[in-house]
Design a protein around this motif. Structure first.
Motif, PDB file in Angstrom:
ATOM      1  N   ASN A 212       0.830  -1.203   0.000  1.00 34.20           N
ATOM      2  CA  ASN A 212       0.000   0.000   0.000  1.00 34.20           C
ATOM      3  C   ASN A 212       0.866   1.255   0.000  1.00 34.20           C
ATOM      4  O   ASN A 212       0.505   2.263  -0.601  1.00 34.20           O
ATOM      5  N   GLY A 213       2.012   1.203   0.669  1.00 27.63           N
ATOM      6  CA  GLY A 213       2.935   2.341   0.678  1.00 27.63           C
ATOM      7  C   GLY A 213       3.494   2.616  -0.698  1.00 27.63           C
ATOM      8  O   GLY A 213       3.603   3.768  -1.125  1.00 27.63           O
ATOM      9  N   ALA A 214       3.824   1.560  -1.417  1.00 32.91           N
ATOM     10  CA  ALA A 214       4.342   1.735  -2.781  1.00 32.91           C
ATOM     11  C   ALA A 214       3.270   2.309  -3.687  1.00 32.91           C
ATOM     12  O   ALA A 214       3.535   3.198  -4.498  1.00 32.91           O
ATOM     13  N   VAL A 215       2.051   1.831  -3.552  1.00 36.79           N
ATOM     14  CA  VAL A 215       0.946   2.344  -4.369  1.00 36.79           C
ATOM     15  C   VAL A 215       0.687   3.812  -4.015  1.00 36.79           C
ATOM     16  O   VAL A 215       0.440   4.635  -4.898  1.00 36.79           O
ATOM     17  N   GLY A 216       0.778   4.146  -2.751  1.00 40.85           N
ATOM     18  CA  GLY A 216       0.591   5.529  -2.322  1.00 40.85           C
ATOM     19  C   GLY A 216       1.627   6.468  -2.898  1.00 40.85           C
ATOM     20  O   GLY A 216       1.350   7.635  -3.187  1.00 40.85           O
ATOM     21  N   MET A 217       2.836   5.964  -3.090  1.00 37.75           N
ATOM     22  CA  MET A 217       3.910   6.813  -3.617  1.00 37.75           C
ATOM     23  C   MET A 217       3.685   7.221  -5.071  1.00 37.75           C
ATOM     24  O   MET A 217       4.256   8.209  -5.528  1.00 37.75           O
ATOM     25  N   ILE A 218       2.870   6.491  -5.792  1.00 34.11           N
ATOM     26  CA  ILE A 218       2.605   6.858  -7.189  1.00 34.11           C
ATOM     27  C   ILE A 218       1.297   7.633  -7.329  1.00 34.11           C
ATOM     28  O   ILE A 218       0.900   7.981  -8.437  1.00 34.11           O
ATOM     29  N   GLY A 219       0.620   7.876  -6.221  1.00 29.62           N
ATOM     30  CA  GLY A 219      -0.609   8.645  -6.272  1.00 29.62           C
ATOM     31  C   GLY A 219      -1.866   7.844  -6.027  1.00 29.62           C
ATOM     32  O   GLY A 219      -2.967   8.333  -6.225  1.00 29.62           O
ATOM     33  N   GLY A 220      -1.722   6.600  -5.643  1.00 26.54           N
ATOM     34  CA  GLY A 220      -2.877   5.774  -5.320  1.00 26.54           C
ATOM     35  C   GLY A 220      -3.245   4.819  -6.433  1.00 26.54           C
ATOM     36  O   GLY A 220      -2.658   4.846  -7.522  1.00 26.54           O
ATOM     37  N   PRO A 221      -4.230   3.956  -6.151  1.00 23.69           N
ATOM     38  CA  PRO A 221      -4.621   2.926  -7.124  1.00 23.69           C
ATOM     39  C   PRO A 221      -5.055   3.475  -8.480  1.00 23.69           C
ATOM     40  O   PRO A 221      -4.888   2.822  -9.501  1.00 23.69           O
ATOM     41  N   MET A 222      -5.592   4.699  -8.487  1.00 25.16           N
ATOM     42  CA  MET A 222      -6.048   5.277  -9.753  1.00 25.16           C
ATOM     43  C   MET A 222      -4.891   5.568 -10.703  1.00 25.16           C
ATOM     44  O   MET A 222      -5.092   5.735 -11.900  1.00 25.16           O
ATOM     45  N   LYS A 223      -3.681   5.655 -10.185  1.00 30.31           N
ATOM     46  CA  LYS A 223      -2.516   6.033 -10.992  1.00 30.31           C
ATOM     47  C   LYS A 223      -1.639   4.844 -11.398  1.00 30.31           C
ATOM     48  O   LYS A 223      -0.599   5.033 -12.009  1.00 30.31           O
ATOM     49  N   ILE A 224      -2.050   3.628 -11.059  1.00 25.16           N
ATOM     50  CA  ILE A 224      -1.218   2.461 -11.348  1.00 25.16           C
ATOM     51  C   ILE A 224      -0.903   2.347 -12.839  1.00 25.16           C
ATOM     52  O   ILE A 224       0.233   2.072 -13.216  1.00 25.16           O
TER      53      ILE A 224
END
Length: 162
Positions: free
Chosen positions: A74-86
């Motif tokens: 979740n921390g890694a996903v947060g660093m890119i701006g959240g799930p919407m930005k994957i």
């Protein structure tokens, strides 16, 4: 990384299931009632639909926080701006998630973090409230034990249930 809604809703039931067992008169319920000064008759007067319904809703809140504490991705996903930005993430993020996307996603790892949450978060809150309310250590340990066990199970389920 997608959220596993089934795991979230099932994990939220843990507070109720463990509570039914933990606070049963044959387990800690009789001691708890004595320490709170409540009787079976007084407990029956409560609006159980409201109590259990709100407990379940609050449990969903707890599960989502526990998810953030146990699933490190979740921390890694947060660093890119959240799930919407994957889908917009750099190739390095995709490579990282390919290599480490399920690292530490085990029941055992989740149980460890759930236990730590219970010991270092729930227990101190319960103890502080209990001390100011002039409650006994029996009362404090009954509630703290419940949350230690409950958070351990929730952490286990939410982290290990891929």
């Amino acid at each position: 990384m997608e959220m596993n809604w089934i795991a979230i809703f099932v994990s939220a039931l843990v507070t109720l299931i463990v509570g039914f067992i933990w606070y049963n008169p044959k387990v800690f319920g009789s001691i708890w009632m004595k320490e709170t000064g409540l009787t079976q008759e007084e407990l029956r007067k409560g609006n159980m639909l409201k109590i259990f319904g709100l407990t379940y809703i609050f449990s969903i809140f707890i599960v989502t926080v526990e998810m953030a504490l146990t699933i490190h991705q979740n921390g890694a996903v947060g660093m890119i701006g959240g799930p919407m930005k994957i889908n917009e993430a750099l190739p390095s993020f995709q490579a990282f998630m390919k290599d480490y996307g399920t690292a530490y996603r085990t029941f055992k790892h989740g149980a460890l973090h759930g236990f730590i949450s219970g010991l270092f978060f729930a227990f101190p809150i319960i103890a502080i409230n209990g001390l100011f309310e002039r409650k006994s250590w029996k009362y404090i340990f009954i509630h703290a034990g419940y949350w230690l066990l409950t958070l351990t199970i929730i952490g286990s389920l939410i982290c290990g249930w891929l």
